[in-house]
Design an enzyme around this catalytic site. Sequence first.
Site, PDB file in Angstrom:
ATOM      1  N   SER A 116      -7.938   5.622   3.791  1.00  0.00           N
ATOM      2  CA  SER A 116      -8.416   4.229   3.719  1.00  0.00           C
ATOM      3  C   SER A 116      -8.530   3.538   5.066  1.00  0.00           C
ATOM      4  CB  SER A 116      -7.516   3.423   2.786  1.00  0.00           C
ATOM      5  OG  SER A 116      -6.165   3.522   3.201  1.00  0.00           O
ATOM      6  N   LYS A 168     -11.527  -2.162   3.937  1.00  0.00           N
ATOM      7  CA  LYS A 168     -11.531  -3.591   3.593  1.00  0.00           C
ATOM      8  C   LYS A 168     -12.884  -4.244   3.851  1.00  0.00           C
ATOM      9  CE  LYS A 168      -7.107  -4.003   2.451  1.00  0.00           C
ATOM     10  NZ  LYS A 168      -6.674  -4.453   1.123  1.00  0.00           N
ATOM     11  N   GLU A 172      -6.547 -14.518   2.366  1.00  0.00           N
ATOM     12  CA  GLU A 172      -5.139 -14.245   2.617  1.00  0.00           C
ATOM     13  C   GLU A 172      -5.058 -12.916   3.359  1.00  0.00           C
ATOM     14  OE1 GLU A 172      -6.648 -13.139  -0.021  1.00  0.00           O
ATOM     15  OE2 GLU A 172      -5.968 -11.061  -0.010  1.00  0.00           O
TER      16      GLU A 172
HETATM   17  C1  LIG Z   1      -5.775   0.977   5.584  1.00  0.00           C
HETATM   18  C2  LIG Z   1      -5.343   0.311   4.336  1.00  0.00           C
HETATM   19  N1  LIG Z   1      -5.225   1.037   3.216  1.00  0.00           N
HETATM   20  C3  LIG Z   1      -4.829   0.490   2.062  1.00  0.00           C
HETATM   21  C4  LIG Z   1      -4.493  -0.845   1.974  1.00  0.00           C
HETATM   22  C5  LIG Z   1      -4.006  -1.361   0.669  1.00  0.00           C
HETATM   23  O1  LIG Z   1      -4.921  -2.152  -0.007  1.00  0.00           O
HETATM   24  P1  LIG Z   1      -5.617  -1.618  -1.329  1.00  0.00           P
HETATM   25  O2  LIG Z   1      -4.562  -1.137  -2.229  1.00  0.00           O
HETATM   26  O3  LIG Z   1      -6.303  -2.836  -1.852  1.00  0.00           O
HETATM   27  O4  LIG Z   1      -6.578  -0.550  -0.962  1.00  0.00           O
HETATM   28  C6  LIG Z   1      -4.606  -1.664   3.112  1.00  0.00           C
HETATM   29  C7  LIG Z   1      -4.271  -3.101   3.062  1.00  0.00           C
HETATM   30  O5  LIG Z   1      -4.148  -3.803   4.028  1.00  0.00           O
HETATM   31  C8  LIG Z   1      -5.045  -1.066   4.318  1.00  0.00           C
HETATM   32  O6  LIG Z   1      -5.164  -1.792   5.441  1.00  0.00           O
END
Ligand SMILES: Cc1ncc(COP(=O)(O)O)c(C=O)c1O
Lengths: 253, 393
Positions: B377, B89, B111
């Site tokens: 992620s 993020k 948000e």
């Molecule tokens: C670690 C992590 N992965 C994925 C996401 C999902 O978001 P996005 O689909 O935008 O990658 C989030 C959202 O809070 C997150 O904290």
Amino acid sequence: MNRIQEKLKVNKKLLSIYFSAGYPSMDDTVEIIQELEKNGVDMIEIGLPFSDPLADGPTIQESSTQALKNGMTSQVLFNQLKSIRDSATIPLVIMGYFNPILQYGVEAFCKSCQEVGIDGLIIPDLPVDVYDTHYKSTFKKYGLINIFLITPQTSADRIRYIDSISEGFIYMVSSSSTTGGQVGFQKEQTDYFERVAKMNLKSPLIVGFGISNHDTFTQATQHTKGAIIGSAFIKHLSVKGIKNIDTFVKNIL
Amino acid sequence: MSYNVDSQGYYGDFGGAFIPEMLYPNVEELRLNYLKVMAEPSFQAAFNALLKDYVGRPSPLYFAKRLSEKYNTKIYLKREDLNHTGAHKINNTIGQILMAQRLGKTRIIAETGAGQHGVATATVCALMGLECIVYMGAIDIKRQAPNVARMKMLGATVVPANSGSKTLKDATNEAIRDWINNPVNTHYIIGSVVGPHPYPDMVARFQAVISEEIQWQLQDKEGRKEPDYIIACVGGGSNAAGAFYHYLDSPSVQLIAAEAAGLGIDSGESAATSFLGKEGIIHGSKTLLMQTSDGQITEPYSISAGLDYPGVGPMHANLYKTKRAEFVAITDDQAMASGLELCKLEGIIPAIESSHALAVFKQKTFKPDDIVVVSLSGRGDKDLETYMRHFEL
Ligand SMILES: Cc1ncc(COP(=O)(O)O)c(C=O)c1O
């Protein structure tokens, strides 16, 4: 000629009232319309409730949420309005967000509007250019006038563009805010009303957001054709129900 | 045909800017400026320097040996979990705070659902000394107390969203309403590749650093830039957009998006938007979203707060519709099991969102010499309580 266009020719300041269909009770729609017309209101905006009304403040949000809980849908609204033209001649506008209309089908929605006698639509999140390229001919086919919004931040060029594709009035949002956000007008706002009025647009201006009583109605209409009351009327409905609509309207005019 | 955004802000049938006129000046200002600003050498230099020294990039591309042995294929993990604040993020919030500064904005709104994006936004606001207001659903505030505390420590004001269902979609509504009410001095930092154009494209470009690095890291390790597969979880879709970005138009790279099926696609408690959604409009974008037949937006469910969104970014809606990406639905239980498996095999505790991407190995078989890159992620620190409850630790 469309009822909105006819009404805009009448030589007086117009009072338009907004309410959320299905609020306070599911079956109040027809009676609210009849009461408003009987008491001298000039135009009515029927709010089609949406789960995520981005441009609305808490009052209209809550009325939408309640209306949805009561079971209001596009189909239910059209059923309620089936015979409205037997008893009402007032211009009727549906104000709703685009997603429920998309799901109903834009053409089917326009057709249903025409069948029950709706004169126009206000769809805040349908962008002007998308309407212009994709939906204008459909709206025309069913005799519907689309109403666009401008705000104090809208540039003069864009106001002229919006004026050029408007066939009814321009909905002049009084300040940079969601609905029900503020009370009374500052000089900044009355200056804006005057500034746009002096542009000599072909479309009459009707001011909305922040009008709640006689004084704000008078201020808003000093340079414009009329004004729209929403949140203040919803608050009235939430306290008094559909009683005393006559006193509410009298206190404004 | 390109899978990237076109000049009108659309990905195929999806995207656009379905916003009320009150938002038009803000969004238009951004649309007219974002590419120009991003192309400025001084912007590039500032962005890259912060990614390097503050976020800790490049994030490693790690060959997961024991996981690879278990699934009899070659698995690389793109370690976004090692970034400052613990997830991808921050790539986006660094980019957007620099954008906001160049547009002369002094007040930042955002948000957040789980609080990850809120923390990443509060972090960059502290870094730049800008006022920060984070909208968060009243229910999420209760569920995610540690992240609320983090945001407060970082100087942000956390405002509960009490409208609608009091979760992420409503927090987003409240942020948009705030922007309508503060059109001049405020920048809205959206947390994923959602919202009106140019947001999906701008956020994707900031996250594109993920696949930019994968390209040269894989070249170093394998002598080729292109993997056979890339797997990423999709909530709004920003980590997936970043991991896919430089491979969107390379047909030999197969893209796999893992969606949160919650208790199961047909359970009524799911967030698998592409399977359950229909075309419509959410938060100013035409995309796939979960809704009733009357067009009311419904509330999704996933054990992972970051995937608990009723829509999906327009890029992904198009990847789904055109079948450019394969969408796989992962249940809560499958994700949790795969998260625990990564702990045991590799010594890495993943975010539950990322565990959804890992669970794809349980549903799909890969060839022994396939190179599969997984976007890891985020890290699982924020999810310890959920893991503890789930596994009765
Ligand atoms: C670690 C992590 N992965 C994925 C996401 C999902 O978001 P996005 O689909 O935008 O990658 C989030 C959202 O809070 C997150 O904290």
